[in-house]
Design a protein around this motif. Structure first.
Motif, short mmCIF file in Angstrom:
data_model
loop_
_atom_site.label_atom_id
_atom_site.label_comp_id
_atom_site.label_asym_id
_atom_site.label_seq_id
_atom_site.Cartn_x
_atom_site.Cartn_y
_atom_site.Cartn_z
N HIS A 140 0.83 -1.19 0.00
CA HIS A 140 0.00 0.00 0.00
C HIS A 140 0.87 1.25 0.00
N LEU A 141 0.25 2.35 -0.31
CA LEU A 141 0.90 3.66 -0.27
C LEU A 141 0.45 4.37 0.99
N HIS A 142 1.28 5.27 1.47
CA HIS A 142 0.93 6.09 2.63
C HIS A 142 0.65 7.51 2.16
N LEU A 143 -0.53 8.01 2.46
CA LEU A 143 -0.88 9.40 2.21
C LEU A 143 -0.74 10.12 3.54
N ILE A 144 0.18 11.06 3.64
CA ILE A 144 0.52 11.69 4.92
C ILE A 144 0.19 13.17 4.87
N CYS A 145 -0.66 13.60 5.80
CA CYS A 145 -1.06 15.00 5.86
C CYS A 145 0.06 15.82 6.51
N LEU A 146 0.48 16.86 5.83
CA LEU A 146 1.54 17.73 6.33
C LEU A 146 1.09 18.62 7.48
N LYS A 147 -0.22 18.78 7.63
CA LYS A 147 -0.73 19.67 8.67
C LYS A 147 -1.02 18.92 9.97
N CYS A 148 -1.82 17.86 9.89
CA CYS A 148 -2.22 17.15 11.11
C CYS A 148 -1.44 15.86 11.35
N GLY A 149 -0.72 15.39 10.33
CA GLY A 149 0.08 14.18 10.49
C GLY A 149 -0.68 12.88 10.28
N ALA A 150 -1.94 12.96 9.90
CA ALA A 150 -2.74 11.75 9.68
C ALA A 150 -2.12 10.92 8.56
N VAL A 151 -2.18 9.61 8.72
CA VAL A 151 -1.67 8.70 7.71
C VAL A 151 -2.82 7.84 7.21
N LYS A 152 -3.03 7.85 5.91
CA LYS A 152 -4.06 7.03 5.30
C LYS A 152 -3.38 6.06 4.35
N GLU A 153 -3.84 4.84 4.34
CA GLU A 153 -3.29 3.84 3.44
C GLU A 153 -4.23 3.65 2.27
N VAL A 154 -3.64 3.54 1.08
CA VAL A 154 -4.42 3.22 -0.11
C VAL A 154 -3.72 2.08 -0.82
N ASN A 155 -4.49 1.29 -1.53
CA ASN A 155 -3.94 0.15 -2.25
C ASN A 155 -2.88 0.64 -3.23
N GLY A 156 -1.72 0.03 -3.15
CA GLY A 156 -0.64 0.43 -4.02
C GLY A 156 -0.01 -0.74 -4.74
N THR A 157 -0.80 -1.77 -5.01
CA THR A 157 -0.26 -2.98 -5.64
C THR A 157 0.39 -2.67 -6.97
N GLU A 158 -0.27 -1.89 -7.81
CA GLU A 158 0.30 -1.58 -9.13
C GLU A 158 1.61 -0.82 -9.01
N VAL A 159 1.65 0.17 -8.13
CA VAL A 159 2.87 0.95 -7.95
C VAL A 159 3.97 0.08 -7.36
N SER A 214 10.51 -1.28 -1.54
CA SER A 214 10.28 0.15 -1.75
C SER A 214 9.14 0.60 -0.84
N SER A 215 9.16 1.86 -0.52
CA SER A 215 8.14 2.45 0.32
C SER A 215 7.70 3.74 -0.34
N VAL A 216 6.40 3.93 -0.49
CA VAL A 216 5.90 5.13 -1.15
C VAL A 216 5.08 5.93 -0.16
N ASN A 217 5.55 7.15 0.08
CA ASN A 217 4.83 8.10 0.92
C ASN A 217 4.49 9.30 0.07
N ILE A 218 3.23 9.69 0.09
CA ILE A 218 2.77 10.85 -0.66
C ILE A 218 2.30 11.88 0.36
N TYR A 219 2.88 13.07 0.29
CA TYR A 219 2.59 14.12 1.27
C TYR A 219 1.68 15.17 0.67
N GLY A 220 0.79 15.68 1.50
CA GLY A 220 -0.14 16.71 1.07
C GLY A 220 -1.05 17.08 2.23
N LEU A 221 -2.27 17.47 1.92
CA LEU A 221 -3.26 17.81 2.94
C LEU A 221 -4.42 16.84 2.88
N CYS A 222 -4.83 16.35 4.03
CA CYS A 222 -6.02 15.51 4.08
C CYS A 222 -7.24 16.38 3.79
N SER A 223 -8.37 15.76 3.51
CA SER A 223 -9.55 16.53 3.14
C SER A 223 -10.01 17.45 4.27
#
Length: 156
Positions: free
Chosen positions: A99-118, A135-144
């Protein structure tokens, strides 16, 4: 975070993998090491060693250094993976999960999404003079939630 759910056949396979790895390193197969493995497999998907130590110390008499050393062995034999999802502390999770990690730069929340293809794509890449193990994939941004929050206006 979701709970790690591991079926019995995978659990037995991981125990056998760990036993073989310890044997190959000419180390003792102690009950404490396998208790730490069992507790690691029961943890949340991302856990830190202090959480694991607190969880295990009520049932087993093990030192913090034994827990740290065993977790490192579990990473070496590709049962667990170490991630730095924030700047301060390593967390661990089962290596089997893609899976991929979606990491919020503001609150630090980590969400996992299926990352089999990547993950499959990255594992197929070849590099001259380098042999990747994972490999480890972390994508940084803002949560909703953080993206919706109004920005505080600064006074000049």
């Amino acid at each position: 975070m979701k709970s790690a759910t591991i079926d019995q056949s995978l659990r037995e396979h991981l125990k056998e993998t760990f036993a073989n790895y310890i044997k190959s390193k000419k180390m003792r197969q102690t009950p404490e090491r396998f208790a730490i493995l069992d507790k690691a497999l029961e943890q949340k998907v991302h856990f830190d060693i202090d959480e694991l130590y607190k969880d295990i110390e009520g049932e087993y008499h093990v030192s913090r250094s034994t827990v740290y050393n065993t977790i490192e062995l579990l990473c070496e034999c590709n049962i667990l993976r170490k991630h730095y999802l924030n700047e301060t502390q390593a967390v661990y999770e089962l290596a089997e999960d893609k899976h991929l990690h979606l990491i919020c730069l503001k609150c630090g929340a980590v969400k996992e999404v299926n990352g089999t293809e990547v993950s499959d794509y990255l594992s197929g890449l070849r590099f001259r003079g380098f042999h990747p193990t994972f490999s480890s994939v972390n994508i940084y941004g803002l949560c909703s939630t953080c993206a919706r929050k109004p920005k505080k206006t600064q006074k000049p």
